[in-house]
Design a protein around this motif. Structure first.
Motif, PDB file in Angstrom:
ATOM      1  N   ARG A   1     -54.552-101.343  -6.194  1.00  0.00           N
ATOM      2  CA  ARG A   1     -53.825-100.219  -6.783  1.00  0.00           C
ATOM      3  C   ARG A   1     -52.357-100.599  -7.012  1.00  0.00           C
ATOM      4  NH1 ARG A   1     -56.949 -95.465  -6.382  1.00  0.00           N
ATOM      5  NH2 ARG A   1     -58.557 -95.525  -4.769  1.00  0.00           N
ATOM      6  N   LEU A   2     -51.955-101.759  -6.485  1.00  0.00           N
ATOM      7  CA  LEU A   2     -50.553-102.174  -6.562  1.00  0.00           C
ATOM      8  C   LEU A   2     -50.294-103.299  -7.558  1.00  0.00           C
ATOM      9  CD1 LEU A   2     -49.795-102.208  -2.714  1.00  0.00           C
ATOM     10  CD2 LEU A   2     -49.468-100.327  -4.339  1.00  0.00           C
ATOM     11  N   VAL A   3     -51.285-104.186  -7.749  1.00  0.00           N
ATOM     12  CA  VAL A   3     -51.093-105.359  -8.613  1.00  0.00           C
ATOM     13  C   VAL A   3     -52.222-105.402  -9.641  1.00  0.00           C
ATOM     14  CG1 VAL A   3     -50.920-107.876  -8.691  1.00  0.00           C
ATOM     15  CG2 VAL A   3     -49.999-106.634  -6.720  1.00  0.00           C
ATOM     16  N   LYS A   4     -51.882-105.227 -10.898  1.00  0.00           N
ATOM     17  CA  LYS A   4     -52.883-105.236 -11.966  1.00  0.00           C
ATOM     18  C   LYS A   4     -53.556-106.609 -12.061  1.00  0.00           C
ATOM     19  CE  LYS A   4     -53.545-104.031 -16.776  1.00  0.00           C
ATOM     20  NZ  LYS A   4     -52.985-103.420 -17.960  1.00  0.00           N
ATOM     21  N   GLY A   5     -54.898-106.606 -12.145  1.00  0.00           N
ATOM     22  CA  GLY A   5     -55.640-107.852 -12.293  1.00  0.00           C
ATOM     23  C   GLY A   5     -55.986-108.536 -10.986  1.00  0.00           C
ATOM     24  N   LEU A   6     -55.672-107.910  -9.849  1.00  0.00           N
ATOM     25  CA  LEU A   6     -55.972-108.482  -8.541  1.00  0.00           C
ATOM     26  C   LEU A   6     -57.134-107.703  -7.926  1.00  0.00           C
ATOM     27  CD1 LEU A   6     -55.228-110.449  -6.243  1.00  0.00           C
ATOM     28  CD2 LEU A   6     -53.604-108.706  -5.438  1.00  0.00           C
ATOM     29  N   TYR A   7     -58.158-108.414  -7.469  1.00  0.00           N
ATOM     30  CA  TYR A   7     -59.368-107.808  -6.924  1.00  0.00           C
ATOM     31  C   TYR A   7     -59.635-108.359  -5.529  1.00  0.00           C
ATOM     32  CZ  TYR A   7     -59.929-106.301 -11.691  1.00  0.00           C
ATOM     33  OH  TYR A   7     -59.705-105.722 -12.915  1.00  0.00           O
ATOM     34  N   PHE A   8     -60.222-107.524  -4.676  1.00  0.00           N
ATOM     35  CA  PHE A   8     -60.475-107.907  -3.292  1.00  0.00           C
ATOM     36  C   PHE A   8     -61.954-107.778  -2.959  1.00  0.00           C
ATOM     37  CE2 PHE A   8     -56.206-105.966  -3.341  1.00  0.00           C
ATOM     38  CZ  PHE A   8     -55.465-107.066  -2.948  1.00  0.00           C
ATOM     39  N   CYS A   9     -62.401-108.600  -2.008  1.00  0.00           N
ATOM     40  CA  CYS A   9     -63.772-108.480  -1.520  1.00  0.00           C
ATOM     41  C   CYS A   9     -63.897-109.094  -0.132  1.00  0.00           C
ATOM     42  CB  CYS A   9     -64.765-109.135  -2.473  1.00  0.00           C
ATOM     43  SG  CYS A   9     -64.597-110.907  -2.634  1.00  0.00           S
ATOM     44  N   GLY A  10     -64.989-108.771   0.535  1.00  0.00           N
ATOM     45  CA  GLY A  10     -65.326-109.393   1.806  1.00  0.00           C
ATOM     46  C   GLY A  10     -64.351-109.094   2.924  1.00  0.00           C
ATOM     47  N   GLU A  11     -64.092-110.101   3.751  1.00  0.00           N
ATOM     48  CA  GLU A  11     -63.335-109.910   4.970  1.00  0.00           C
ATOM     49  C   GLU A  11     -61.823-109.833   4.782  1.00  0.00           C
ATOM     50  OE1 GLU A  11     -64.547-112.288   8.248  1.00  0.00           O
ATOM     51  OE2 GLU A  11     -66.516-111.368   8.273  1.00  0.00           O
ATOM     52  N   VAL A  12     -61.344-109.905   3.537  1.00  0.00           N
ATOM     53  CA  VAL A  12     -59.908-109.671   3.332  1.00  0.00           C
ATOM     54  C   VAL A  12     -59.612-108.172   3.292  1.00  0.00           C
ATOM     55  CG1 VAL A  12     -59.567-111.848   2.099  1.00  0.00           C
ATOM     56  CG2 VAL A  12     -59.943-109.756   0.801  1.00  0.00           C
ATOM     57  N   ILE A  13     -60.667-107.355   3.237  1.00  0.00           N
ATOM     58  CA  ILE A  13     -60.525-105.904   3.200  1.00  0.00           C
ATOM     59  C   ILE A  13     -60.558-105.370   4.630  1.00  0.00           C
ATOM     60  CG2 ILE A  13     -61.544-103.750   2.358  1.00  0.00           C
ATOM     61  CD1 ILE A  13     -62.880-105.454   0.156  1.00  0.00           C
ATOM     62  N   ASP A  14     -59.813-104.316   4.899  1.00  0.00           N
ATOM     63  CA  ASP A  14     -59.747-103.740   6.246  1.00  0.00           C
ATOM     64  C   ASP A  14     -60.988-102.899   6.545  1.00  0.00           C
ATOM     65  OD1 ASP A  14     -58.942-102.940   8.728  1.00  0.00           O
ATOM     66  OD2 ASP A  14     -57.489-101.465   8.017  1.00  0.00           O
ATOM     67  N   ILE A  15     -62.126-103.564   6.623  1.00  0.00           N
ATOM     68  CA  ILE A  15     -63.364-102.948   7.109  1.00  0.00           C
ATOM     69  C   ILE A  15     -64.006-103.938   8.070  1.00  0.00           C
ATOM     70  CG2 ILE A  15     -63.853-101.446   5.136  1.00  0.00           C
ATOM     71  CD1 ILE A  15     -65.767-103.571   4.092  1.00  0.00           C
ATOM     72  N   ASP A  16     -64.495-103.438   9.171  1.00  0.00           N
ATOM     73  CA  ASP A  16     -65.197-104.312  10.096  1.00  0.00           C
ATOM     74  C   ASP A  16     -66.147-103.486  10.954  1.00  0.00           C
ATOM     75  OD1 ASP A  16     -63.712-103.677  12.748  1.00  0.00           O
ATOM     76  OD2 ASP A  16     -62.098-104.181  11.368  1.00  0.00           O
ATOM     77  N   ALA A  17     -67.125-104.156  11.483  1.00  0.00           N
ATOM     78  CA  ALA A  17     -68.127-103.549  12.358  1.00  0.00           C
ATOM     79  C   ALA A  17     -68.775-104.684  13.128  1.00  0.00           C
ATOM     80  CB  ALA A  17     -69.160-102.787  11.538  1.00  0.00           C
ATOM     81  N   ASP A  18     -69.803-104.367  13.891  1.00  0.00           N
ATOM     82  CA  ASP A  18     -70.527-105.427  14.580  1.00  0.00           C
ATOM     83  C   ASP A  18     -70.984-106.442  13.547  1.00  0.00           C
ATOM     84  OD1 ASP A  18     -70.181-104.083  16.930  1.00  0.00           O
ATOM     85  OD2 ASP A  18     -72.167-103.173  16.917  1.00  0.00           O
ATOM     86  N   THR A  19     -70.936-107.713  13.913  1.00  0.00           N
ATOM     87  CA  THR A  19     -71.305-108.764  12.975  1.00  0.00           C
ATOM     88  C   THR A  19     -72.778-108.675  12.619  1.00  0.00           C
ATOM     89  OG1 THR A  19     -71.761-110.290  14.767  1.00  0.00           O
ATOM     90  CG2 THR A  19     -69.548-110.347  13.828  1.00  0.00           C
ATOM     91  N   GLY A  20     -73.128-109.312  11.538  1.00  0.00           N
ATOM     92  CA  GLY A  20     -74.524-109.299  11.103  1.00  0.00           C
ATOM     93  C   GLY A  20     -74.675-108.565   9.804  1.00  0.00           C
ATOM     94  N   GLY A  21     -75.655-107.713   9.732  1.00  0.00           N
ATOM     95  CA  GLY A  21     -76.028-107.043   8.492  1.00  0.00           C
ATOM     96  C   GLY A  21     -74.919-106.288   7.808  1.00  0.00           C
ATOM     97  N   PHE A  22     -74.140-105.496   8.553  1.00  0.00           N
ATOM     98  CA  PHE A  22     -73.098-104.699   7.914  1.00  0.00           C
ATOM     99  C   PHE A  22     -72.073-105.584   7.217  1.00  0.00           C
ATOM    100  CE2 PHE A  22     -68.841-102.898   7.885  1.00  0.00           C
ATOM    101  CZ  PHE A  22     -69.061-101.726   7.189  1.00  0.00           C
ATOM    102  N   ASN A  23     -71.542-106.556   7.924  1.00  0.00           N
ATOM    103  CA  ASN A  23     -70.514-107.423   7.338  1.00  0.00           C
ATOM    104  C   ASN A  23     -71.063-108.229   6.173  1.00  0.00           C
ATOM    105  OD1 ASN A  23     -68.628-106.485   9.118  1.00  0.00           O
ATOM    106  ND2 ASN A  23     -68.709-108.239  10.461  1.00  0.00           N
TER     107      ASN A  23
END
Length: 80
Positions: A36-58
């Motif tokens: 939402r801050l930098v046009k043309g920049l996209y995020f995915c995976g573990e650089v995003i502030d989401i986490d849970a028990d490892t395995g299926g969710f991640n």
């Protein structure tokens, strides 16, 4: 090359966490994974502030956000 080792026991789930923290979800458009801050920049995976028990969710979060970010970035580039 050769590397051998013996597994004695698995570690706890607390020790299994790879990443916590990252880019705030408030800064990402969830429909495209675009910044939402930098046009043309996209995020995915573990650089995003989401986490849970490892395995299926991640794994699912990494694959799903990667797909959306990739498709969205390609569409952005195609628009010129």
């Amino acid at each position: 090359k050769s590397l051998s080792f013996t597994i004695k026991r698995p570690l706890s789930l607390a020790a299994a966490m790879v990443t916590a923290g990252g880019i705030s979800l408030k800064e990402i458009d969830p429909r495209t994974m675009a910044s939402r801050l930098v046009k043309g920049l996209y995020f995915c995976g573990e650089v995003i502030d989401i986490d849970a028990d490892t395995g299926g969710f991640n794994l699912q979060a990494a694959v799903s956000t990667g797909f959306v970010a990739g498709e969205s970035a390609a569409a952005f580039v195609a628009q010129g």
